[in-house]
Design an enzyme around this catalytic site. Sequence first.
Site, PDB file in Angstrom:
ATOM      1  N   GLU A 223       0.848  -1.186   0.000  1.00  0.00           N
ATOM      2  CA  GLU A 223       0.000   0.000   0.000  1.00  0.00           C
ATOM      3  C   GLU A 223       0.883   1.236   0.000  1.00  0.00           C
ATOM      4  O   GLU A 223       1.894   1.291   0.713  1.00  0.00           O
ATOM      5  CB  GLU A 223      -0.919   0.025   1.233  1.00  0.00           C
ATOM      6  CG  GLU A 223      -1.726   1.333   1.291  1.00  0.00           C
ATOM      7  CD  GLU A 223      -2.768   1.390   2.408  1.00  0.00           C
ATOM      8  OE1 GLU A 223      -2.839   0.466   3.237  1.00  0.00           O
ATOM      9  OE2 GLU A 223      -3.520   2.394   2.428  1.00  0.00           O
ATOM     10  N   ASN A 282      -4.414   5.162  -2.241  1.00  0.00           N
ATOM     11  CA  ASN A 282      -5.636   5.641  -1.594  1.00  0.00           C
ATOM     12  C   ASN A 282      -6.311   6.687  -2.473  1.00  0.00           C
ATOM     13  O   ASN A 282      -5.662   7.572  -3.015  1.00  0.00           O
ATOM     14  CB  ASN A 282      -5.300   6.237  -0.233  1.00  0.00           C
ATOM     15  CG  ASN A 282      -4.921   5.166   0.768  1.00  0.00           C
ATOM     16  OD1 ASN A 282      -5.760   4.368   1.182  1.00  0.00           O
ATOM     17  ND2 ASN A 282      -3.649   5.102   1.108  1.00  0.00           N
ATOM     18  N   GLU A 314      -7.839   2.003  -3.557  1.00  0.00           N
ATOM     19  CA  GLU A 314      -8.499   1.814  -2.259  1.00  0.00           C
ATOM     20  C   GLU A 314      -9.459   2.964  -2.007  1.00  0.00           C
ATOM     21  O   GLU A 314      -9.056   4.126  -1.985  1.00  0.00           O
ATOM     22  CB  GLU A 314      -7.454   1.776  -1.129  1.00  0.00           C
ATOM     23  CG  GLU A 314      -6.505   0.595  -1.209  1.00  0.00           C
ATOM     24  CD  GLU A 314      -5.732   0.364   0.102  1.00  0.00           C
ATOM     25  OE1 GLU A 314      -5.978   1.086   1.093  1.00  0.00           O
ATOM     26  OE2 GLU A 314      -4.891  -0.548   0.123  1.00  0.00           O
ATOM     27  N   ASP A 344     -11.750  -0.065   1.331  1.00  0.00           N
ATOM     28  CA  ASP A 344     -10.845   0.111   2.466  1.00  0.00           C
ATOM     29  C   ASP A 344     -11.664   0.270   3.749  1.00  0.00           C
ATOM     30  O   ASP A 344     -12.820   0.688   3.702  1.00  0.00           O
ATOM     31  CB  ASP A 344     -10.012   1.379   2.222  1.00  0.00           C
ATOM     32  CG  ASP A 344      -8.750   1.429   3.075  1.00  0.00           C
ATOM     33  OD1 ASP A 344      -8.526   0.519   3.881  1.00  0.00           O
ATOM     34  OD2 ASP A 344      -7.989   2.413   2.904  1.00  0.00           O
ATOM     35  N   GLU A 401      -6.073  -5.676   7.573  1.00  0.00           N
ATOM     36  CA  GLU A 401      -5.017  -4.700   7.892  1.00  0.00           C
ATOM     37  C   GLU A 401      -4.859  -4.599   9.405  1.00  0.00           C
ATOM     38  O   GLU A 401      -5.713  -5.053  10.159  1.00  0.00           O
ATOM     39  CB  GLU A 401      -5.314  -3.331   7.267  1.00  0.00           C
ATOM     40  CG  GLU A 401      -6.481  -2.596   7.862  1.00  0.00           C
ATOM     41  CD  GLU A 401      -6.680  -1.201   7.242  1.00  0.00           C
ATOM     42  OE1 GLU A 401      -5.795  -0.714   6.526  1.00  0.00           O
ATOM     43  OE2 GLU A 401      -7.735  -0.621   7.501  1.00  0.00           O
TER      44      GLU A 401
HETATM   45  P1  C2E Z   1      -5.337   3.622   5.801  1.00  0.00           P
HETATM   46  O1  C2E Z   1      -5.604   3.771   4.354  1.00  0.00           O
HETATM   47  O2  C2E Z   1      -6.289   2.781   6.598  1.00  0.00           O
HETATM   48  O3  C2E Z   1      -3.858   3.081   5.935  1.00  0.00           O
HETATM   49  C1  C2E Z   1      -3.432   2.111   6.852  1.00  0.00           C
HETATM   50  C2  C2E Z   1      -2.876   2.762   8.084  1.00  0.00           C
HETATM   51  O4  C2E Z   1      -2.681   1.774   9.071  1.00  0.00           O
HETATM   52  C3  C2E Z   1      -1.494   3.383   7.848  1.00  0.00           C
HETATM   53  O5  C2E Z   1      -1.413   4.542   8.649  1.00  0.00           O
HETATM   54  C4  C2E Z   1      -0.575   2.311   8.402  1.00  0.00           C
HETATM   55  O6  C2E Z   1       0.680   2.801   8.812  1.00  0.00           O
HETATM   56  C5  C2E Z   1      -1.371   1.799   9.579  1.00  0.00           C
HETATM   57  N1  C2E Z   1      -0.990   0.458   9.954  1.00  0.00           N
HETATM   58  C6  C2E Z   1      -0.506  -0.504   9.167  1.00  0.00           C
HETATM   59  N2  C2E Z   1      -0.305  -1.646   9.845  1.00  0.00           N
HETATM   60  C7  C2E Z   1      -0.682  -1.409  11.123  1.00  0.00           C
HETATM   61  C8  C2E Z   1      -0.708  -2.200  12.324  1.00  0.00           C
HETATM   62  O7  C2E Z   1      -0.335  -3.367  12.355  1.00  0.00           O
HETATM   63  N3  C2E Z   1      -1.190  -1.603  13.442  1.00  0.00           N
HETATM   64  C9  C2E Z   1      -1.617  -0.313  13.446  1.00  0.00           C
HETATM   65  N4  C2E Z   1      -2.046   0.194  14.592  1.00  0.00           N
HETATM   66  N5  C2E Z   1      -1.592   0.453  12.342  1.00  0.00           N
HETATM   67  C10 C2E Z   1      -1.136  -0.078  11.184  1.00  0.00           C
HETATM   68  P2  C2E Z   1      -0.821   5.884   8.101  1.00  0.00           P
HETATM   69  O8  C2E Z   1       0.272   5.626   7.123  1.00  0.00           O
HETATM   70  O9  C2E Z   1      -0.528   6.729   9.294  1.00  0.00           O
HETATM   71  O10 C2E Z   1      -2.022   6.503   7.296  1.00  0.00           O
HETATM   72  C11 C2E Z   1      -3.196   6.882   7.955  1.00  0.00           C
HETATM   73  C12 C2E Z   1      -4.294   7.170   6.977  1.00  0.00           C
HETATM   74  O11 C2E Z   1      -4.001   8.329   6.194  1.00  0.00           O
HETATM   75  C13 C2E Z   1      -4.500   6.056   5.962  1.00  0.00           C
HETATM   76  O12 C2E Z   1      -5.291   5.053   6.524  1.00  0.00           O
HETATM   77  C14 C2E Z   1      -5.187   6.795   4.840  1.00  0.00           C
HETATM   78  O13 C2E Z   1      -6.560   6.912   5.101  1.00  0.00           O
HETATM   79  C15 C2E Z   1      -4.560   8.160   4.915  1.00  0.00           C
HETATM   80  N6  C2E Z   1      -3.510   8.278   3.897  1.00  0.00           N
HETATM   81  C16 C2E Z   1      -2.190   7.980   3.960  1.00  0.00           C
HETATM   82  N7  C2E Z   1      -1.578   8.294   2.804  1.00  0.00           N
HETATM   83  C17 C2E Z   1      -2.534   8.769   1.959  1.00  0.00           C
HETATM   84  C18 C2E Z   1      -2.542   9.278   0.620  1.00  0.00           C
HETATM   85  O14 C2E Z   1      -1.526   9.327  -0.088  1.00  0.00           O
HETATM   86  N8  C2E Z   1      -3.736   9.699   0.130  1.00  0.00           N
HETATM   87  C19 C2E Z   1      -4.889   9.648   0.863  1.00  0.00           C
HETATM   88  N9  C2E Z   1      -6.018  10.077   0.301  1.00  0.00           N
HETATM   89  N10 C2E Z   1      -4.923   9.200   2.116  1.00  0.00           N
HETATM   90  C20 C2E Z   1      -3.757   8.763   2.666  1.00  0.00           C
HETATM   91 CA    CA Z   2      -5.817   2.536   2.629  1.00  0.00          CA
HETATM   92 CA    CA Z   3      -7.532   1.114   5.975  1.00  0.00          CA
END
Ligand code: C2E
Ligand code: CA
Ligand code: CA
Length: 439
Positions: A223, A282, A314, A344, A401
Amino acid sequence: RAIGTMKDVDEATRSYEALRYRADYDLLTGLPNASKFYQDVFDLIVANLDKKYAIVVFDIEKFKMINDLFDMSMGDEVLQFIGDILRVRMPEDSVYARIHSDVFCICFSYVTKGDVIRQIEKLKKAIFNNGFSFDLNTTYGIYLPENPNIPVNLMCDRALLANKTIKGNVVKFCAFYDEQYRADIIRNREIEQDMEAALREGQFKMYLQPKVNLKTEAVVGAEVLARWQHPVKGLIQPNDFIPLFERNGFILKLDEFMWEEACKAVRKWLDEGRHAVPLAVNISRYHIENNDLVKVITNLVRKYDIDPSMLILEITETVFTEKIEELYEVLIRLEKEGFHLEVDDFGSGYSSLNMLRNVPVDTIKIDRNFLDKQLSNKKGKIVVSHTIAMAKDLKLQVIAEGVETREHVEFLQESECDIAQGFYFARPMPYEEFDHLTF
Ligand code: C2E
Ligand code: CA
Ligand code: CA
């Protein structure tokens, strides 16, 4: 002639009073207006420095809808009704006003915070119990000034800010102003000042989090997650900028940038003659409303000459419940172009597998909170494993996830979940690091 003069003076006085009234009062509700409110509150506080006063701003939930569904005169009636309630229900020494449209401001003395909430509850109840054929819900922001020298309009701004924090929250109807809000606003302003330059200067980085096949434990994709490498603030996590970008529209630009980074990565693997894995990007909800989505994303895969199936899209679950009509058409077009679509955060909202029967999605990704909550007990586990089984009956691929422990992995393997993503296998990592993994 003397009589005539008296009459003139009389009239002049009357029209002066009328003018004065217009300047101080809101003609619709008969309540004081903002400027009179500011003056009266100032006078009240200064005359009673031994007392504590609360400033509360409230408005009506979905007031615009009342105007849209009925007509303006119904909106007017509602506002007049609230004016009457305030006149009857507010204590003697209080001050109240309509500030503008459906925003009201009240000021009253209190001893404890509990008094403030009780007063608000009384008001909320009186407004809710009305003769209208629709619900009148109100939300309240509270500011408790400690320094009487702050201008009253600023006090109201703070109460309004507190009110804004609970918009769309179904559980809370009031909130106290918190100094933190100001800090947040300043921080957000800084971020907004920096974001355009950050995009130009390449401060946004593509991080990749591996997706692992649960049968073979091989890396089958990743991802794409944004990180902001800020020259002063350091590495900023998406939760600190994505919500803001969604509010100010910058998300459209950032997402396109991330999609392009993903296309470049796939192109590079292909050029190196390596096995390329699909990357999941995403798609913010705001793209669904933006007509260009299909065009932008198909242009990108053409530009880098990669198969659309190498880009998994996603889309978060709530979009499927809130915007299904707009979404449906977009999804069909994306499917025709050959993109793979993934729901997602499945299980975080109110969607159901049944709803997804008629939508062209290939994969559901079970939300990490859903897993977290459910796996702690036996019944919850049954819910998750049945969800997986049902999804598979519908020929959907299932990703979990937030997979953090060996127990998670074993449970998901038993439930025949296809793919897992989570800290147990790997955290999101810079592209260069992912590049060194074997896949
Ligand atoms: P998401 O799409 O649900 O992405 C998964 C999030 O879960 C990611 O947080 C990831 O680091 C975290 N994660 C993965 N494995 C685990 C785990 O085992 N435990 C826990 N507690 N967390 C885990 P991240 O990278 O902080 O991103 C947060 C949210 O920000 C994402 O949720 C997504 O909605 C958004 N996001 C991140 N990058 C983009 C992007 O380029 N564009 C858009 N539109 N949204 C983004
Ligand atoms: Ca996602
Ligand atoms: Ca997610």
